[in-house]
Design a protein around this motif. Structure first.
Motif, PDB file in Angstrom:
ATOM      1  N   MET A  18      67.679 -11.294  92.324  1.00 15.19           N
ATOM      2  CA  MET A  18      67.858 -10.404  93.481  1.00 15.19           C
ATOM      3  C   MET A  18      69.354 -10.179  93.757  1.00 15.19           C
ATOM      4  O   MET A  18      69.720  -9.487  94.700  1.00 15.19           O
ATOM      5  N   GLY A  19      70.208 -10.846  92.980  1.00 20.99           N
ATOM      6  CA  GLY A  19      71.660 -10.624  93.116  1.00 20.99           C
ATOM      7  C   GLY A  19      72.403 -11.789  93.741  1.00 20.99           C
ATOM      8  O   GLY A  19      73.614 -11.736  93.935  1.00 20.99           O
ATOM      9  N   LYS A  20      71.684 -12.888  94.041  1.00 23.84           N
ATOM     10  CA  LYS A  20      72.342 -14.016  94.705  1.00 23.84           C
ATOM     11  C   LYS A  20      73.153 -14.819  93.678  1.00 23.84           C
ATOM     12  O   LYS A  20      72.653 -15.162  92.614  1.00 23.84           O
ATOM     13  N   ARG A  21      74.396 -15.077  94.015  1.00 23.35           N
ATOM     14  CA  ARG A  21      75.250 -15.829  93.073  1.00 23.35           C
ATOM     15  C   ARG A  21      75.460 -17.269  93.508  1.00 23.35           C
ATOM     16  O   ARG A  21      75.763 -18.125  92.701  1.00 23.35           O
ATOM     17  N   PHE A 223      68.235  -5.424 100.194  1.00 24.00           N
ATOM     18  CA  PHE A 223      67.570  -4.227  99.681  1.00 24.00           C
ATOM     19  C   PHE A 223      66.715  -4.579  98.456  1.00 24.00           C
ATOM     20  O   PHE A 223      65.552  -4.179  98.343  1.00 24.00           O
ATOM     21  N   ASN A 224      67.286  -5.363  97.558  1.00 25.32           N
ATOM     22  CA  ASN A 224      66.537  -5.766  96.345  1.00 25.32           C
ATOM     23  C   ASN A 224      65.259  -6.524  96.716  1.00 25.32           C
ATOM     24  O   ASN A 224      64.202  -6.311  96.122  1.00 25.32           O
ATOM     25  N   ILE A 225      65.378  -7.405  97.711  1.00 28.73           N
ATOM     26  CA  ILE A 225      64.195  -8.186  98.117  1.00 28.73           C
ATOM     27  C   ILE A 225      63.126  -7.245  98.681  1.00 28.73           C
ATOM     28  O   ILE A 225      61.946  -7.323  98.312  1.00 28.73           O
ATOM     29  N   LEU A 226      63.568  -6.313  99.540  1.00 30.85           N
ATOM     30  CA  LEU A 226      62.603  -5.398 100.166  1.00 30.85           C
ATOM     31  C   LEU A 226      61.899  -4.510  99.144  1.00 30.85           C
ATOM     32  O   LEU A 226      60.752  -4.116  99.337  1.00 30.85           O
ATOM     33  N   THR A 227      62.590  -4.206  98.055  1.00 29.41           N
ATOM     34  CA  THR A 227      62.001  -3.275  97.075  1.00 29.41           C
ATOM     35  C   THR A 227      61.304  -4.000  95.910  1.00 29.41           C
ATOM     36  O   THR A 227      60.895  -3.362  94.944  1.00 29.41           O
ATOM     37  N   ASP A 230      56.829  -8.725  94.847  1.00 26.97           N
ATOM     38  CA  ASP A 230      56.455 -10.065  94.350  1.00 26.97           C
ATOM     39  C   ASP A 230      57.543 -11.084  94.683  1.00 26.97           C
ATOM     40  O   ASP A 230      57.253 -12.185  95.156  1.00 26.97           O
ATOM     41  N   ALA A 231      58.791 -10.678  94.436  1.00 30.94           N
ATOM     42  CA  ALA A 231      59.913 -11.571  94.752  1.00 30.94           C
ATOM     43  C   ALA A 231      59.955 -11.817  96.262  1.00 30.94           C
ATOM     44  O   ALA A 231      60.173 -12.946  96.715  1.00 30.94           O
ATOM     45  N   LYS A 232      59.705 -10.754  97.026  1.00 30.01           N
ATOM     46  CA  LYS A 232      59.756 -10.875  98.495  1.00 30.01           C
ATOM     47  C   LYS A 232      58.741 -11.918  98.972  1.00 30.01           C
ATOM     48  O   LYS A 232      59.058 -12.784  99.792  1.00 30.01           O
ATOM     49  N   ARG A 233      57.527 -11.851  98.405  1.00 29.74           N
ATOM     50  CA  ARG A 233      56.479 -12.804  98.791  1.00 29.74           C
ATOM     51  C   ARG A 233      56.922 -14.237  98.515  1.00 29.74           C
ATOM     52  O   ARG A 233      56.776 -15.130  99.342  1.00 29.74           O
ATOM     53  N   ARG A 234      57.475 -14.436  97.325  1.00 26.11           N
ATOM     54  CA  ARG A 234      57.917 -15.796  96.963  1.00 26.11           C
ATOM     55  C   ARG A 234      59.069 -16.266  97.864  1.00 26.11           C
ATOM     56  O   ARG A 234      59.098 -17.412  98.313  1.00 26.11           O
TER      57      ARG A 234
END
Ligand SMILES: C[S@@+](CC[C@H](N)C(=O)[O-])C[C@H]1O[C@@H](n2cnc3c(N)ncnc32)[C@H](O)[C@@H]1O
Length: 259
Positions: A18-21, A223-227, A230-234
């Motif tokens: 999701m872009g987290k570093r 934004f990445n999480i919202l779009t 599946d990732a958002k749920r996790r």
């Protein structure tokens, strides 16, 4: 888990996608305390266990140590790191386990590792700590930054239930320990604990996200999480567990000396 390709099921790689570093529990703030506590000098030979996305590696390389070796188990992450440090002659990435680095005895002035011991079973934690001890010179420093539990007297059953829930949501066999337990593991392998720093475990809180990633990247991650449903749920499941146990979950950075 395959150590070759990034296992997109695991919590830290979902966040990375999701872009987290910054993927360590005490965030950049605790990393800064760890790196400052290690007092990296130009003449230092430094080993980092599990550099992951290379966030701390970049921070350390700015200090221009004589030598930097990153030991990363995941083949894909190691390949990305090699590209990232390309052109830094003093830096090398080795794709192997921190439990058996293949490095020479007493060859490093400092060893550090973040958010990597927590995910090992207790025997493996000790094995990696022993390896840090072996490669360090006498008087050398080992710095760790890991997920913690608090207080030291936490009820063992409650502790197991946190560990179980955490392992379920992040899909890594995470075994955080209390401060006393982390210090005990280091002391059992011959280290003397010099300093302990603590920060709240706010990995997924907005304020920490902005402090760690900067406002623009934090917006992009949001934004990445919202779009990505599946990732958002996790991520929401992880947040729920972090929130549920927030009074008992923390982050420790510990600096220990090979005496
Ligand atoms: C949660 S990430 C943390 C990465 C980085 N240290 C950070 O704080 O951003 C865990 C990393 O540990 C690596 N790792 C796990 N076990 C390892 C081992 N035994 N030896 C080397 N790397 C390992 C994984 O491949 C992954 O890159």
């Amino acid at each position: 888990m395959s150590n070759k390709t990034i296992n997109t099921e695991q919590g830290h790689w979902i966040l990375a996608n999701m872009g987290k570093r910054v993927l360590r529990p005490g965030g950049k703030e605790l990393t800064l305390k760890l790196v400052n506590g290690l007092d990296v000098k130009h003449e230092d030979a430094l080993v980092e266990f599990a550099p992951g996305m290379g966030f701390t590696a970049s921070m350390i390389l700015k200090k221009k140590p004589k030598k930097y070796i990153g030991i990363e188990l995941n083949e894909e992450a190691a390949a990305r790191l090699k590209i990232k440090i390309n052109g830094t002659p003093a830096a090398t990435i080795v794709n192997t386990t921190a439990a058996h680095t293949g490095l020479e005895d007493s060859s490093a002035d400092k060893v550090l590792g973040e958010a990597m011991l927590t995910m090992q079973v207790d025997d493996r934690k000790s094995e990696i700590i022993r390896e840090a001890y072996r490669v360090l010179k006498r008087g050398g420093l080992y710095g760790i930054h890991e997920l913690g539990l608090t207080p030291n007297e936490l009820d063992p059953q409650f502790k197991s239930s946190i560990q179980r829930k955490l392992a379920q949501v992040i899909r890594v066999n995470a075994r955080p320990l209390t401060q006393k337990e982390w210090c005990g593991l280091l002391e059992n392998e011959g280290f003397k604990v010099k300093e302990v720093f603590e920060s709240p475990m706010h990995l997924l809180k907005l304020k920490r996200m902005i402090a760690d990633e900067g406002i623009l990247r934090a917006i992009k991650i949001g934004f990445n999480i919202l779009t990505h449903p599946d990732a958002k749920r996790r991520i929401m499941k992880m947040r729920k567990i972090f929130k549920k146990y927030e009074d008992h979950m923390t982050a420790y950075a510990i600096i220990a000396e090979k005496i």
